[in-house]
Write an enzyme that holds these catalytic residues in place. Sequence first.
Site, mmCIF file in Angstrom:
data_model
loop_
_atom_site.group_PDB
_atom_site.id
_atom_site.type_symbol
_atom_site.label_atom_id
_atom_site.label_comp_id
_atom_site.label_asym_id
_atom_site.label_seq_id
_atom_site.Cartn_x
_atom_site.Cartn_y
_atom_site.Cartn_z
ATOM 1 N N ASP A 348 0.615 -1.188 -0.005
ATOM 2 C CA ASP A 348 -0.085 -0.248 -0.066
ATOM 3 C C ASP A 348 0.993 1.149 -0.050
ATOM 4 O OD1 ASP A 348 -2.476 -0.987 -0.017
ATOM 5 O OD2 ASP A 348 -2.577 -1.432 2.021
ATOM 6 N N LYS A 349 0.274 2.519 -0.693
ATOM 7 C CA LYS A 349 1.276 3.381 -0.596
ATOM 8 C C LYS A 349 0.922 4.438 0.952
ATOM 9 C CE LYS A 349 -0.635 7.189 -2.802
ATOM 10 N NZ LYS A 349 -0.576 8.108 -1.587
#
Length: 869
Positions: A348-349
């Site tokens: 995930d960012k």
Amino acid sequence: MSSTTSATLPAGSGAAAASSTDASATKKSTTLDAAGIANTFKTLQSSDKGLTSADAKQRLTKYGPNAIQAHEESRWKKLLGYFWSPIAWMIEAAAIISLLRQDWPDFIVVTALLLYNAAVGFWQDNKAASALAALKKGLALKAHVLRDGKWVEADAADLVPGDIVTVSGGEILPADLILFDGKYLSVDQAALTGESLPVSKKIGDSGYSGSIARQGSMTGVVTATGNNTFFGRTANLVASAGAKSHAEQAVTRIGDFLILLAILLAIILIGTQVGRDITGPGGWHWSEAGEIAQFVLVLLVASVPVALPAVMSVTMALGALALSRQKAIVSRLSAIEELAGVDVLCSDKTGTLTLNQLALQQPILFSGSTADELIVGAALATQSQSTDAIDQAVFKGLKDRKVLDQYKQVDFIPFDPVNKKTVGIVTGPDGKQIQFAKGAPQVIAALAGLQEGATEGDAKTYFGDVDDLARHGTRALGVARSDDEGKTWKLLGLLTLLDPPRPDAKTTIAQAKELGLSVKMVTGDDIAIGSEISQQLGLGTHLLVASDVFGKNVDPDHIPIDAARAVEQADGFGRVFPENKFEIVKALQERGHIVAMTGDGVNDAPALKQADCGVAVSGATDAARSAAALILTAPGLSTIVNAINESRAIFERITSYVYYRIAMTICIMFVVVLAYIVFDFQPLTAIMIVVLALLDDIPIMTIAYDNVEPSKKPVKWNMHRIVVFSSVMGLFALIQSFGLVVIAQYWIQDAGLQSWLHLDFPHLQTMLFLQLAAGGHLLLFVVRTRHSLFRPPYPSKPLFLAIVGTQIVAILICLFGVGLVPPLPWQFIGLVWIYVLVWMVVLDWIKLAYFKIADSREANSITKPIVAS
């Protein structure tokens, strides 16, 4: 939606940036009218006055606690399971035969071995369960509930259907609700439904347990709790399927191989004995059958890797303990082994690669305004108690928040999904009324009379700046001011915001690449935003729109080959919905990769479950945690990289033991059978074999602390190489042991040697017992590293001391007999040790030669994932 729009419309109430996502989310909500709400109260036998404590207690008994209830196997059933397996059956059969023959020493030793193996496995199983229980206990929530006509704070676990609760900005919805009072509530339910933006709730709307209230305050009636909530039902759907891990499959295959080999040799041994008895002068006697059966069964017990599951459990449990100190909780021990083989990490960012804290960048000014005037104006168009990320970034941008005290708020117009802006109406220090507005750039531009598409003037400059920010993935927030009660507006400028990368993210990604991992960013944000962050972190900028890769109505079980190849080659993915995560994992697995996927929401759970190693990041929902193999309690990616290093070290320790155990099993089985067939001599008694198994395996538990050199590339079980290398080492260990028998046979027959030091067959048995005890542990020193045993990493202190201690015990047993073996003169003990030390050096040379040949062949073959060695 264009990239420009999606990149410049910030989420949250402070941004007034609802998109079509908001609209769809609103449609999903169940909106009740007054009659519907009244009917809900009637069905729940409640009212807006709430429940009494007595009613709540009665309902708690009926419905159970408001918590995810997972079915757990009873401890007694788990314990009994350790006595029900092919290996356990062999040990139990040997114990029963010893009991029937009243052979008490054998019975005690064999039974102790059985109980020991079960106790270790049971203890480790409970250890992992206790770690998760402790984690969940620390996540208990509170709720504001109306009981006995008074508002009180209670544990969320004590809520029941019919309770009246109030939810305000910053709080987590404690159960499924129908909202029936209040003006406004902005709810972030992305973790459950996948919407990227907060959803505006109104009276009659439903709220889901586990979603987060961002702004506003409303009151609702509890309609479902625990497993009956939307959250709970989804969490149960993604419960672990219980499939065997690669490690469990490897243990089973190793066990099967050795059991079949042992059975084959046992048949040869029985056939030889029966044949000799029948053709011998005394003939066959059934009284000998029990002795033969007992010897064969105990031989089988000593020949299969009885302690292998226990050694693996102890090694992994200590690794799990080490990981917990680094803020990573292992939900199942097998996850450690799976993590060692991961070659693709999908991360995930937001919150993992970035700080999840929007920060103001350099503002873009218009109409002669200053940066301070722009930020103060944005702050005055924000509610002071707001917890929205963008609003918090605005407040942090103020040089001195006390400057806001010069203004008095007259009115505030909150975020509206249609108008996409917030407006603050204040009186300034001079007593005049001023209005400030902040929101989506297009909306603020319209207030100031700027037309999108204009070819000159401020409009061209303004929209050009907006487009440029979008291309660089920077969020933009327009700010305007009105001094005539909103009749005309002056454009102050654009606030630029960016969720900056975590300070350690770039270094961590570089470390991951050094470990042979391909790191792919997965974000719900637009490609432009993802590409900007990806470029800063050194991940590359080849990001794909997930929905474009997979198309509509794709079957996750049959990913098109072109889509799978595109996923494999991409640096990351933007506009990712939860179902896309699952498809990404499936596509990579179809391409032969072992995949780790991070996630935090209920809708991430299927992808976490499908991944070879699902990772629930810090702040993840319980449903995501239940599906994940690794649970992070600290933000960032560095914990995952540390976990990979630790898991590879653990893998090296386990494979060292596997090499040793297979090689020694082959050696013991064949030396017994060969000595019996060639010399008609039983080289080891039954009790010797069992004691040897205990002396070999109990100290080996300390291999969990051994010093190893983790692989720089992903590792996995390669049974062909494991069996071949172990067999080669076992063959030469057999030559060592059988060579001692041959030398001793010659010694016994040589009158000159006998006059120097008398040796007979009982003493030969003791010599072979000592040789196998000492030679086995020296063999472990050889196979625990690919390099020469005289090079680091050297054995750890616990392992070395445990083996030294065991050898002292073995020497004392041989020197004094202790009722187990005939006493052996110290001169023979010294000769045996000289013999095994020489052979240790020879075996080390053989090992180095094997790896040189094997590596040369592997280099000439098609490149494959590096395997454990």
